[in-house]
Design a protein around this motif. Structure first.
Motif, PDB file in Angstrom:
ATOM      1  N   LYS A  13       0.918  -1.328  -0.091  1.00 36.42           N
ATOM      2  CA  LYS A  13       0.182  -0.091   0.012  1.00 36.42           C
ATOM      3  C   LYS A  13       0.964   1.041   0.077  1.00 36.42           C
ATOM      4  N   SER A  14       1.655   1.357   0.814  1.00 35.92           N
ATOM      5  CA  SER A  14       2.418   2.584   1.253  1.00 35.92           C
ATOM      6  C   SER A  14       3.530   2.745  -0.166  1.00 35.92           C
ATOM      7  N   THR A  15       4.077   1.574  -0.669  1.00 35.82           N
ATOM      8  CA  THR A  15       4.960   1.821  -1.773  1.00 35.82           C
ATOM      9  C   THR A  15       4.226   2.180  -3.213  1.00 35.82           C
ATOM     10  N   LEU A  16       2.801   1.849  -3.175  1.00 34.51           N
ATOM     11  CA  LEU A  16       2.095   2.382  -4.185  1.00 34.51           C
ATOM     12  C   LEU A  16       1.689   3.757  -4.009  1.00 34.51           C
ATOM     13  N   PHE A  17       1.410   4.116  -2.689  1.00 34.60           N
ATOM     14  CA  PHE A  17       1.176   5.465  -2.337  1.00 34.60           C
ATOM     15  C   PHE A  17       2.333   6.430  -2.856  1.00 34.60           C
ATOM     16  N   ASN A  18       3.544   6.033  -2.292  1.00 32.11           N
ATOM     17  CA  ASN A  18       4.665   6.674  -2.764  1.00 32.11           C
ATOM     18  C   ASN A  18       4.939   6.976  -4.053  1.00 32.11           C
ATOM     19  N   ALA A  23       5.416  11.045  -2.330  1.00 33.57           N
ATOM     20  CA  ALA A  23       5.248  11.659  -0.708  1.00 33.57           C
ATOM     21  C   ALA A  23       6.291  11.296   0.248  1.00 33.57           C
ATOM     22  N   GLY A  24       7.104   9.935  -0.138  1.00 41.37           N
ATOM     23  CA  GLY A  24       7.994   9.770   0.799  1.00 41.37           C
ATOM     24  C   GLY A  24       7.425   9.137   1.872  1.00 41.37           C
ATOM     25  N   ALA A  25       5.986   8.681   1.936  1.00 39.38           N
ATOM     26  CA  ALA A  25       5.971   8.005   3.256  1.00 39.38           C
ATOM     27  C   ALA A  25       6.663   6.617   3.685  1.00 39.38           C
ATOM     28  N   ALA A  26       6.474   6.467   4.765  1.00 37.04           N
ATOM     29  CA  ALA A  26       7.466   5.282   5.239  1.00 37.04           C
ATOM     30  C   ALA A  26       6.935   3.825   4.724  1.00 37.04           C
ATOM     31  N   ALA A  27       7.701   3.051   3.985  1.00 40.76           N
ATOM     32  CA  ALA A  27       6.912   1.828   3.576  1.00 40.76           C
ATOM     33  C   ALA A  27       8.082   0.692   3.973  1.00 40.76           C
ATOM     34  N   GLU A  28       8.095   0.194   5.052  1.00 42.35           N
ATOM     35  CA  GLU A  28       8.971  -0.739   5.493  1.00 42.35           C
ATOM     36  C   GLU A  28       8.292  -2.231   5.709  1.00 42.35           C
ATOM     37  N   VAL A  39      -1.756  11.339   3.089  1.00 45.35           N
ATOM     38  CA  VAL A  39      -2.438  12.154   2.196  1.00 45.35           C
ATOM     39  C   VAL A  39      -1.736  12.837   1.093  1.00 45.35           C
ATOM     40  N   GLY A  40      -2.128  12.338  -0.280  1.00 44.03           N
ATOM     41  CA  GLY A  40      -1.396  13.141  -1.134  1.00 44.03           C
ATOM     42  C   GLY A  40      -2.390  13.334  -2.618  1.00 44.03           C
ATOM     43  N   ILE A  41      -1.938  14.585  -3.231  1.00 38.73           N
ATOM     44  CA  ILE A  41      -2.932  14.867  -4.246  1.00 38.73           C
ATOM     45  C   ILE A  41      -2.147  14.428  -5.664  1.00 38.73           C
ATOM     46  N   VAL A  42      -3.064  13.772  -6.527  1.00 37.59           N
ATOM     47  CA  VAL A  42      -2.220  13.201  -7.932  1.00 37.59           C
ATOM     48  C   VAL A  42      -3.009  13.908  -8.956  1.00 37.59           C
ATOM     49  N   LYS A 238       6.960  -2.286  -7.094  1.00 40.60           N
ATOM     50  CA  LYS A 238       8.228  -2.014  -6.978  1.00 40.60           C
ATOM     51  C   LYS A 238       8.797  -1.241  -8.210  1.00 40.60           C
ATOM     52  N   ILE A 239       8.378  -1.736  -9.499  1.00 43.11           N
ATOM     53  CA  ILE A 239       8.620  -1.077 -10.672  1.00 43.11           C
ATOM     54  C   ILE A 239       7.993   0.262 -10.623  1.00 43.11           C
ATOM     55  N   GLU A 240       6.932   0.471 -10.339  1.00 43.99           N
ATOM     56  CA  GLU A 240       6.156   1.759 -10.197  1.00 43.99           C
ATOM     57  C   GLU A 240       6.888   2.778  -9.417  1.00 43.99           C
ATOM     58  N   ALA A 241       7.538   2.248  -8.409  1.00 45.41           N
ATOM     59  CA  ALA A 241       8.098   2.926  -7.393  1.00 45.41           C
ATOM     60  C   ALA A 241       9.679   3.500  -7.958  1.00 45.41           C
ATOM     61  N   ASP A 242      10.181   2.573  -9.016  1.00 46.29           N
ATOM     62  CA  ASP A 242      11.352   2.906  -9.681  1.00 46.29           C
ATOM     63  C   ASP A 242      10.987   3.899 -10.773  1.00 46.29           C
ATOM     64  N   ILE A 243      10.009   3.703 -11.405  1.00 43.31           N
ATOM     65  CA  ILE A 243       9.575   4.682 -12.499  1.00 43.31           C
ATOM     66  C   ILE A 243       9.319   6.184 -11.842  1.00 43.31           C
ATOM     67  N   ALA A 244       8.856   6.021 -10.749  1.00 46.90           N
ATOM     68  CA  ALA A 244       8.510   7.386  -9.919  1.00 46.90           C
ATOM     69  C   ALA A 244       9.575   8.438  -9.734  1.00 46.90           C
TER      70      ALA A 244
END
Length: 362
Positions: A13-18, A23-28, A39-42, A238-244
């Protein structure tokens, strides 16, 4: 418009949100990494806005947007306050729709709260907890309404019938969103902020190696979603986080290398937009070209109010051209010459892609 990102702990969830919001939310890799909601605006990607900006050359180009809320992971017993249950359920009540992230990958380095990966079990856990929470809310309302009905209040007696129907539906294990109710029943659902009434999309989080193939877990989720008439978007968080983390041009090349035209995140955003039954109309001028959000089936009068309340109060008419017609014409002047620009009244139903100019009295 708010979409809540929900799921069990450690599903991505948090990886997707980031990746969505940067937003850099914790994702451990541990349960309840997210405690306070993020909360983030997209911005909603829309090629039409870019083309309109090319026609008008405005000072600003403003896209429409959706608010995403990363909500703490849910576990069994949340409806009784287990884990962060009360906080989790309270945050879901505040959103208009739910994006449920479902883990469809195995990785010994990423713990699962139940010790093994089973997407259908995970879906059932969340469904059960939301149903139990709604049932408790409905039963409390029934008790309150019964006291009012004793005083022979007709409205209370009618409400009690609707509440009993809602209770029966929930006891059968059915989501409220899949049931057709009376106008009064729909009003009660909104008043009580019932969780299972919220439109839902399933986001299947798969391993990057499965992007080109449909694994068994993904197939199971798609079959389940089909029965619920719910949309499914498949991503690798994981890939979406890399693309971001890439610049737009680099991200485009990266996607081309994978053989995709759109990122999974774009698909999530667009699916969420459709889930909320939204359309986009545009307002244009030298100062700005702007995409604006509207519920499907809304009138020109309501659209004018989205721009400014004065436009709604003093509405005279709307001058409307479809995006397709304007793009072909190349300019608003040319569109007018070709008879593509229409004059519409306050009851005209705005269509997705309409480019509008509102005439009004101050």
């Amino acid at each position: 418009m708010k979409i809540g990102i929900v799921g069990l702990p450690n599903v991505g969830k948090s990886t997707l949100f980031n990746a969505l919001t940067r937003a850099g939310a914790a994702a451990e890799n541990y349960p309840f990494c997210t405690i306070d909601r993020n909360v983030g605006i997209v911005s909603i990607p829309d090629h039409r806005l870019d083309l309109l900006a090319g026609i008008y050359r405005p000072q600003k180009k403003i896209p429409t947007a959706i608010e995403f809320v990363d909500i703490a992971g849910l576990v069994k017993g949340a409806s009784r306050g287990e884990g962060l249950g009360n906080q989790f359920l309270g945050h879901i009540r505040e959103v208009e729709a739910v994006a449920q992230v479902v883990r469809c990958f195995t990785d010994q380095n990423v713990n699962h709260v139940d010790g093994s990966v089973d997407p259908l079990r995970d879906i059932e856990v969340i469904k059960t907890e939301l149903l139990l929470a709604d049932l408790a809310t409905t039963e409390r309302r029934i008790e309150k309404t019964k006291k009012m009905a004793k005083s022979c209040e007709k409205e209370a007696r009618e409400e009690l019938k609707e509440l009993e129907q809602l209770k029966n539906i929930l006891e059968e294990g059915l989501n409220i969103r899949r049931i057709t109710l009376s106008e009064r029943g729909e009003a009660l659902i909104k008043e009580m902020h019932l969780l299972t009434a919220k439109p839902t999309i399933y986001i299947t989080n798969i391993d990057e190696t499965d992007l080109r193939a449909e694994n068994e877990m993904l197939r199971q989720v798609k079959e389940h979603a089909k029965r619920e008439e719910a949309p499914v978007v498949t991503i690798s968080a994981k890939i979406e986080a890399d693309i971001a983390e890439l610049e737009p041009a680099e991200a485009e090349l990266f996607l081309e290398g994978l053989g995709f035209k759109q990122s999974g995140l774009d698909l999530v955003i667009q699916a969420g937009y459709q889930l909320l039954n939204l359309i986009t109309f545009f307002t244009t001028g030298e100062k700005e070209v702007r995409a604006r959000t509207l519920r499907k089936g809304s009138t020109a009068l309501l659209a004018a109010g989205k721009v400014h309340t004065d436009m709604q109060r003093g509405f005279i008419r709307a001058e409307v051209v479809s995006f397709e017609d304007l793009a072909k014409a190349g300019s608003i002047a040319r569109a007018r010459e070709e008879g593509l620009l229409r004059v519409e009244g306050k009851d005209y139903l705005i269509k997705d892609g309409d480019v509008c100019h509102f005439r009004f009295n101050v």
